[in-house]
Design a protein around this motif. Structure first.
Motif, mmCIF file in Angstrom:
data_model
loop_
_atom_site.group_PDB
_atom_site.id
_atom_site.type_symbol
_atom_site.label_atom_id
_atom_site.label_comp_id
_atom_site.label_asym_id
_atom_site.label_seq_id
_atom_site.Cartn_x
_atom_site.Cartn_y
_atom_site.Cartn_z
ATOM 1 N N LYS A 108 0.837 -1.194 0.000
ATOM 2 C CA LYS A 108 0.000 0.000 0.000
ATOM 3 C C LYS A 108 0.882 1.257 0.000
ATOM 4 O O LYS A 108 1.955 1.266 0.599
ATOM 5 C CB LYS A 108 -0.904 0.039 1.241
ATOM 6 N N CYS A 158 -5.186 5.860 0.229
ATOM 7 C CA CYS A 158 -4.480 4.582 0.276
ATOM 8 C C CYS A 158 -4.645 3.922 -1.085
ATOM 9 O O CYS A 158 -5.772 3.709 -1.544
ATOM 10 C CB CYS A 158 -5.049 3.690 1.372
ATOM 11 N N LEU A 190 -2.600 5.649 11.162
ATOM 12 C CA LEU A 190 -2.077 6.614 10.190
ATOM 13 C C LEU A 190 -2.313 8.019 10.732
ATOM 14 O O LEU A 190 -3.449 8.375 11.073
ATOM 15 C CB LEU A 190 -2.804 6.423 8.856
ATOM 16 N N TYR A 195 0.477 5.431 0.804
ATOM 17 C CA TYR A 195 -0.391 6.410 1.446
ATOM 18 C C TYR A 195 0.146 7.818 1.185
ATOM 19 O O TYR A 195 1.352 8.057 1.235
ATOM 20 C CB TYR A 195 -0.444 6.176 2.960
ATOM 21 N N LYS A 244 -5.338 2.639 9.198
ATOM 22 C CA LYS A 244 -4.660 2.548 7.901
ATOM 23 C C LYS A 244 -5.325 1.533 6.966
ATOM 24 O O LYS A 244 -5.173 1.624 5.740
ATOM 25 C CB LYS A 244 -3.187 2.174 8.085
ATOM 26 N N LYS A 245 -6.055 0.570 7.517
ATOM 27 C CA LYS A 245 -6.664 -0.460 6.684
ATOM 28 C C LYS A 245 -7.969 0.008 6.034
ATOM 29 O O LYS A 245 -8.243 -0.333 4.890
ATOM 30 C CB LYS A 245 -6.925 -1.722 7.517
ATOM 31 N N GLY A 294 -9.350 3.514 6.589
ATOM 32 C CA GLY A 294 -9.512 4.953 6.485
ATOM 33 C C GLY A 294 -10.485 5.514 7.503
ATOM 34 O O GLY A 294 -10.808 6.703 7.470
#
Length: 587
Positions: free
Chosen positions: A189, A201, A256, A191, A284-285, A287
């Motif tokens: 990924k 992402c 994040l 970002y 992070k996975k 949002g």
């Protein structure tokens, strides 16, 4: 960051930023949980939580996955060897490949998993779709923000993420600035933040392995990005970005962290959304928003274009956010609650547009080294040079750990009401460099000016650039100033260490390469005993030549201004000008 001159906002990580660092970090999802420190004074933040790693950890492979290279953002690569310092930018025996970018490029470069990622604009489109007919019926590039992906070995263009400009115009999305964020690559990924004030992402493979992400009508060609999720900070949080969103993301564990860019309107005094957050944390996975904080609130001076940093200082895990109010905030990673805060301005400082103000915010990113935090203040480069400071703090206490506390108000010499400061018994200041320069025959009336440069610290020696083009060398432990050199051209770059050398670029398109010295010579360029100004200039010129003779290895010309810090990854030096990306290694 209203622009009326050729100088443009970057961030570091972009403008700004600008700018990139050492080698990769260990896989943070497998990192051991830290234990509380017996001498920790800040309490709850010491509680072990999700997987985190220390800020200075590096590991193979030698990819460069984030702005600064590591979670501590220090601009160093301690592993690189054989990096060239004497070459020409058109020498095929050194240039492995060269890739065309737009007309301005600030974000990156980031090198990870066999790919190179950069942020630029659309002035040299890769897709015929990204043209617009002008009033004369001629095709011209459509103004857009672009994240480009290239093959690491060959420089072959692989794919791009394309983002139209915001309809509300230059106050929130400055024309031709493109995508200023330096990406963060985490596994498969990537970002980044966009010119549209969104957090993205995307799949590092683009569409080569199919499309798993969201639909983007009009951007579904084979070379378009596969965006997995996008978080809109304007829609979801009422953020009002001033001129540009450019934060370089920070990822710790599954969290994040982002600085939102919330700021003033076109009048430069009103803050349209003072309650909108300045600092946020996302999953992070997915949002999903985890927490939001608007600590700078109505005290935002202009915009917010710096980047967060992670640290574990004396066992205390913390995320450090530079605020648009000129304060540094150390926050609990899981909740965003304040552990400590530090005011990087004098209490009697006054913020003014232009070079006369004595109060600043941040373009540079905080760096963590040896349980200390280093940062220098600055402003939008269009505001020109002005008085600034470099700070070193050791945040081992909680609460307000500033150098001064507010003790009342007074009228200054200009009749303005300012705050009176008094010493703070809870201060965690170690040293600072800057303030007024009162010695006779000095070039300026201050010791250190505004900067966009993030610190580079190696062997307890600190290197830092300054907006008007000075390169400084300090003792990182004590703040002793060893030498400075005037490159005669402004710099947005940070100093970067690799293979015993310090690299820094400037607006002339020159890459300066310096020899690192563990025990630098003190070379003072002010002769207080000079009989007159002419003698003082002669002395200063001689000292500049002495610095160059002892430490300057090379000055290498490139095809356009260098406004992104050069980096090294997998034994290759990457230099990004405003229109080209160079991969350099002795063949």
């Amino acid at each position: 960051m209203t622009q009326s001159t050729p100088i443009r906002p970057v961030i570091i990580g972009a403008i700004l930023l600008l700018i990139s660092g050492g080698a990769g970090v260990v896989a943070i999802n497998q990192a051991p949980k830290p234990s509380p420190s017996s001498d920790c004074e800040v309490g709850p933040c010491c509680t072990p939580g999700a997987s985190f790693v220390g800020a200075d950890v590096t590991a193979d492979p030698d990819d460069h996955i984030m702005f600064g290279g590591t979670l501590g953002r220090n601009m160093v690569n301690l592993k690189a060897k054989g990096i060239p310092d004497k070459f020409k930018s058109d020498d095929d025996s050194y240039v492995l490949w060269k890739a065309d970018l737009g007309s301005r490029a600030y974000g990156g470069p980031i090198v990870a998993g066999g790919r190179v990622f950069i942020g630029t604009n659309n002035e040299r489109p890769r897709n015929k779709r990204d043209f617009t007919k002008n009033a004369d019926g001629e095709l011209e590039p459509t103004d857009r923000g672009i994240l480009m992906c290239f093959e690491e070995k060959t420089g072959k263009f692989l794919w791009q993420a394309v983002f139209p400009k915001l309809a509300s115009g230059q106050v929130v999305d400055w024309p031709k600035e493109g995508l200023c964020s330096t990406p963060y690559v985490d596994g498969d990924k990537v970002y980044f933040t966009t010119n549209r004030c969104t957090v993205v992402c995307a799949d590092v493979n683009g569409r080569a392995n199919g499309v798993q992400g969201i639909k983007r009508p009009g951007f579904e060609d084979p070379t378009d990005a596969d965006i997995l999720w996008e978080f809109d900070m304007i829609k979801e949080l009422n953020v009002f970005p001033h001129n540009m969103t450019c934060c370089s993301p920070l990822i710790v564990g599954d969290i994040l962290y982002i600085i939102t860019a919330n700021g003033v309107d076109e009048g430069h005094f009103n803050i349209p959304e003072p309650d909108a957050p300045s600092f946020i944390a996302l999953d992070k996975k997915s949002g999903k928003l985890l927490w939001k904080k608007n600590y700078p609130g109505r005290n935002i001076m202009h915009g917010q274009w710096s980047n967060p940093t992670y640290a574990e200082i004396n066992g205390v895990r913390q995320v450090i956010f530079p605020g648009g109010d000129g304060w540094l905030y150390g926050l609990v990673p899981e909740t965003g609650e304040i552990i400590w805060k530090f005011d990087c301005n004098p209490k009697d400082g006054v913020y003014e547009l232009g070079g006369t103000g004595t109060k600043n915010d941040f373009i540079a990113t905080p760096v963590v080294h040896d349980n200390k935090v280093y940062i220098a203040v600055g402003q939008d480069p269009e505001h020109t040079d002005g008085i600034g400071k470099v700070w070193c703090i050791a945040p081992t206490k909680k609460g307000d750990i500033s150098d001064e506390l507010a003790a009342g108000e007074k009228k200054n010499e200009e009749g303005k009401t300012v705050i009176v400061g008094k010493p703070n018994p809870n201060s965690c200041k170690v040293w600072f460099y800057g303030g007024e320069e009162k010695r006779p025959f000095a070039v300026r009336d201050f010791k250190f000016g505004r900067t966009m440069s993030t610190a580079c610290i190696v062997d307890d020696i600190l290197y830092m650039g300054e907006l008007p083009g000075y390169v400084h060398c300090f003792n990182a432990k004590t703040g002793e100033h060893y030498w400075q050199y005037d490159m005669k051209s402004s710099t947005w770059c940070s100093c970067y260490y690799a293979d015993g050398k310090i690299f820094i670029g400037n607006d002339n398109g020159d890459l300066y390469v310096w020899k690192h010295d563990k025990q630098p010579m003190k070379i003072e360029d002010i002769d207080e005993k000079a009989e007159n100004q002419q003698a003082a200039r002669k002395f200063r010129s001689a000292r500049q030549k002495e610095v160059a003779a002892k430490y300057l290895l090379a000055k290498i010309e490139f095809d356009a201004p260098l406004r992104s810090t050069p980096i090294v990854a997998n034994g290759v030096l990457y230099v990004m000008s405003e229109k080209s990306l160079y991969a350099i290694k002795k063949k």
